[in-house]
Design a protein around this motif. Structure first.
Motif, PDB file in Angstrom:
ATOM      1  N   TYR A 481     -31.074   9.975 -19.105  1.00 42.46           N
ATOM      2  CA  TYR A 481     -30.641  10.634 -20.343  1.00 42.46           C
ATOM      3  C   TYR A 481     -29.323  10.065 -20.868  1.00 42.46           C
ATOM      4  O   TYR A 481     -29.036  10.160 -22.066  1.00 42.46           O
ATOM      5  N   ARG A 482     -28.523   9.452 -19.992  1.00 42.39           N
ATOM      6  CA  ARG A 482     -27.333   8.754 -20.481  1.00 42.39           C
ATOM      7  C   ARG A 482     -27.751   7.613 -21.418  1.00 42.39           C
ATOM      8  O   ARG A 482     -27.121   7.380 -22.448  1.00 42.39           O
ATOM      9  N   ALA A 483     -28.819   6.918 -21.046  1.00 46.86           N
ATOM     10  CA  ALA A 483     -29.305   5.818 -21.884  1.00 46.86           C
ATOM     11  C   ALA A 483     -29.761   6.334 -23.244  1.00 46.86           C
ATOM     12  O   ALA A 483     -29.500   5.703 -24.272  1.00 46.86           O
ATOM     13  N   VAL A 484     -30.429   7.465 -23.267  1.00 46.86           N
ATOM     14  CA  VAL A 484     -30.844   8.050 -24.545  1.00 46.86           C
ATOM     15  C   VAL A 484     -29.618   8.386 -25.389  1.00 46.86           C
ATOM     16  O   VAL A 484     -29.567   8.092 -26.595  1.00 46.86           O
ATOM     17  N   ALA A 485     -28.595   8.979 -24.781  1.00 45.20           N
ATOM     18  CA  ALA A 485     -27.375   9.330 -25.519  1.00 45.20           C
ATOM     19  C   ALA A 485     -26.709   8.086 -26.104  1.00 45.20           C
ATOM     20  O   ALA A 485     -26.278   8.085 -27.267  1.00 45.20           O
ATOM     21  N   HIS A 486     -26.620   7.020 -25.330  1.00 41.55           N
ATOM     22  CA  HIS A 486     -26.028   5.769 -25.827  1.00 41.55           C
ATOM     23  C   HIS A 486     -26.845   5.204 -26.988  1.00 41.55           C
ATOM     24  O   HIS A 486     -26.287   4.720 -27.975  1.00 41.55           O
TER      25      HIS A 486
END
Length: 531
Positions: A481-486
């Motif tokens: 989900y960090r990747a989605v946020a970025h």
């Protein structure tokens, strides 16, 4: 200002004291009263000439005194019951059901069910995390592993789920041992803290193997109105688990806030409402099939994606909205004044209006809600579960299936359990196919591992985007989900760079797994753009 102070007799003070936190100040709290009595008092407030404490003495004291003692045996007080009968049921004034709430715990619910429980916006939820607790032990003597069961799925389903949990239990200590070797304890870090971090890393890497049938516990605090909507949604669901929990939640709410949920069981109210929800769902399915949009007729390429589908509003709209409350003219006049402002001055103005944010909880005003973004995201189901919790945005999701594939963290290959993980994913996919073939496609998602991907929509204004992106980009979060946020942040920067720049607490620190997922998202975005 000198506020009026009411005078109460000794007997009146004796009646009031157990239920009001003070008897002489203009701000006070209500305590030790059933929720329906408190709600009824507030509902009556708008048409009562005096104060709340005087109203309590005049109209509720005798009623509530007994009700307070019997709050958990279904008693709510005759006056309160009659008031709700007249206003809530008779007049249809739904707002009175917002005036009281209840805490409900739902235990041993599947991960499929947790998303249904948490769909409502106007409630508070807390859920057990698959990232911080191990699922390698049975529920109890003779009860087996922690997953949802149903007789119609047969013994094959239990064998498949046991195999998934068995693989998880076998791999977890091996991953933990690899992590301990790969990430040695830094100087000065306590041994206990380091071991907790190693354990969390292993759980984080392995959670994708757990099926959506894995059981969790969810705590809910909501108003009567929010519970009514929850019960209707669950009752209209094709899932037997949802209907069973609807029945049990209703039973418990009737013990503490019976008037707030009295419409649910009435055929002319709740009954008709449930029929409407069911027909609406059937209509959507019919049209999806008619247009060739149903899952069985699609062959999507696998891969995580984040796509900006549409933008509503401009940076000029944002600036005029941020200035509106300070101005004394119409918004049209504000727009005209902004129209010829050079880009550098606009950027400087936006920076000043956002202000100096010392932490991510310092957020700009409601003017930021003048912009909105609609994203389509494909990520693993585990990441979706975390992002779905942002209830102020509009989130819609498709049914979990194997068509979009599943990723395997490279760290698991390094730890020597990659093939075991892949075999578990394949066993999960095969069981999903068997359940569909069995004639229960609505139950098939229970069999799929959390590592499989799902497609969903995130539609949010810029203020909510700031909250989500800054929170979910934090280095303590899961890389998926960090990747989605970025990626969300990058898409906003592409169309509104000044808005993206105002999100000053985006954590840009990356690690190899996050970089790999981001590379997949970027590559898939380019592929989609070329198509």
């Amino acid at each position: 200002m000198d506020y009026p102070v009411e005078t109460f007799s000794h007997g009146e003070r004796r009646l009031l004291a157990p239920h009001f936190t003070n008897l002489d100040r203009p701000v006070f709290a209500l305590v030790n009263l059933p929720e329906t009595v408190k709600g009824a008092m507030f509902a009556r407030y708008s048409r009562y000439q005096g104060t709340l404490r005087r109203m309590y003495l005049d109209e509720f004291a005798d009623d509530a005194d007994g009700a307070a003692v019997a709050a958990f045996d279904g008693t709510e007080g005759e006056r309160a019951r009659a008031l709700y009968e007249r206003i809530f049921l008779g007049y249809g004034d739904d707002s009175v059901a917002q005036l009281g709430g209840a805490h409900i715990a739902c235990e041993w619910v599947s991960n499929v069910m947790t998303k249904m429980l948490q769909r409502g916006r106007l409630a508070a939820y807390l859920e057990q995390s698959t990232r911080y607790m191990a699922y390698d032990a049975p529920m109890g003597e003779g009860l087996g592993y922690r997953y949802w069961r149903h007789a119609e799925l047969g013994p094959e389903y239990q064998r498949a789920m046991d195999a998934l949990f068995g693989a998880y239990s076998e791999a977890l200590p091996r991953v933990e041992a690899w992590a301990a070797e790969r990430f040695p304890r830094p100087d000065g870090e306590p041994e206990a803290a380091h071991m907790r971090a190693i354990r969390a890393k292993a759980l984080d890497l392995m959670r994708g193997l757990l099926p959506a049938a894995s059981l969790s516990h969810v705590g809910i605090f909501a108003s009567g109105q929010a519970y009514e909507q929850l019960l209707l949604r669950l009752s209209a669901s094709p899932l037997p688990e949802a209907r069973e929990y609807s029945r049990q939640i209703l039973q418990e709410l009737k013990a503490v806030v019976p008037s707030f949920v009295s419409r649910v069981e009435r055929p002319d109210r709740g009954g008709e409402w449930i029929e409407y929800l069911e027909e609406r769902e059937r209509a959507a399915e019919r049209w999806a099939a008619r247009l060739g949009l149903d899952r069985t007729q699609r062959d999507d390429e696998a891969g995580p994606t984040v796509r900006l589908l549409s933008v509503q509003g401009s940076e000029e709209d944002l600036l005029s909205a941020l200035l509106f409350e300070a101005a004394d003219v119409s918004e049209d006049e504000t727009r005209a004044a902004l129209h010829n402002l050079p880009p550098d001055e606009r950027a400087a103005m936006l920076a000043e209006l956002v202000g100096e944010r010392r932490n991510r909880r310092h957020r700009p005003g409601r003017g930021f809600e003048a912009l909105s973004y609609r994203f389509e995201v494909v990520s693993d189901y585990g990441a979706f579960r975390d992002l779905q919790r942002h209830r102020l945005l509009t989130v819609q999701w498709q049914t979990l299936g194997p068509e979009l594939g599943a990723g395997v963290p490279e760290e698991l290959d390094d730890a020597g359990v990659g093939d075991l993980y892949r075999a578990g994913l394949e066993r999960s996919r095969a069981e999903h196919a068997r359940i569909v073939e069995l004639g229960h496609p609505e139950l098939a998602p229970y069999a799929l591992a959390l590592g499989y991907r799902i497609r969903y929509i995130l539609d949010m204004n810029a203020r909510e985007a700031m909250h989500l992106i800054e929170l979910r980009s934090g280095r303590e979060g899961h890389p998926a989900y960090r990747a989605v946020a970025h990626a969300l942040h990058a898409e906003i920067a592409r169309v509104h760079p000044a808005v993206a720049a105002s999100m000053s607490f985006v954590d840009r620190d990356t690690e190899p797994r996050l970089e790999r997922i981001l590379s997949e998202i970027r590559a898939h975005a380019k592929q989609t753009a070329r198509a």
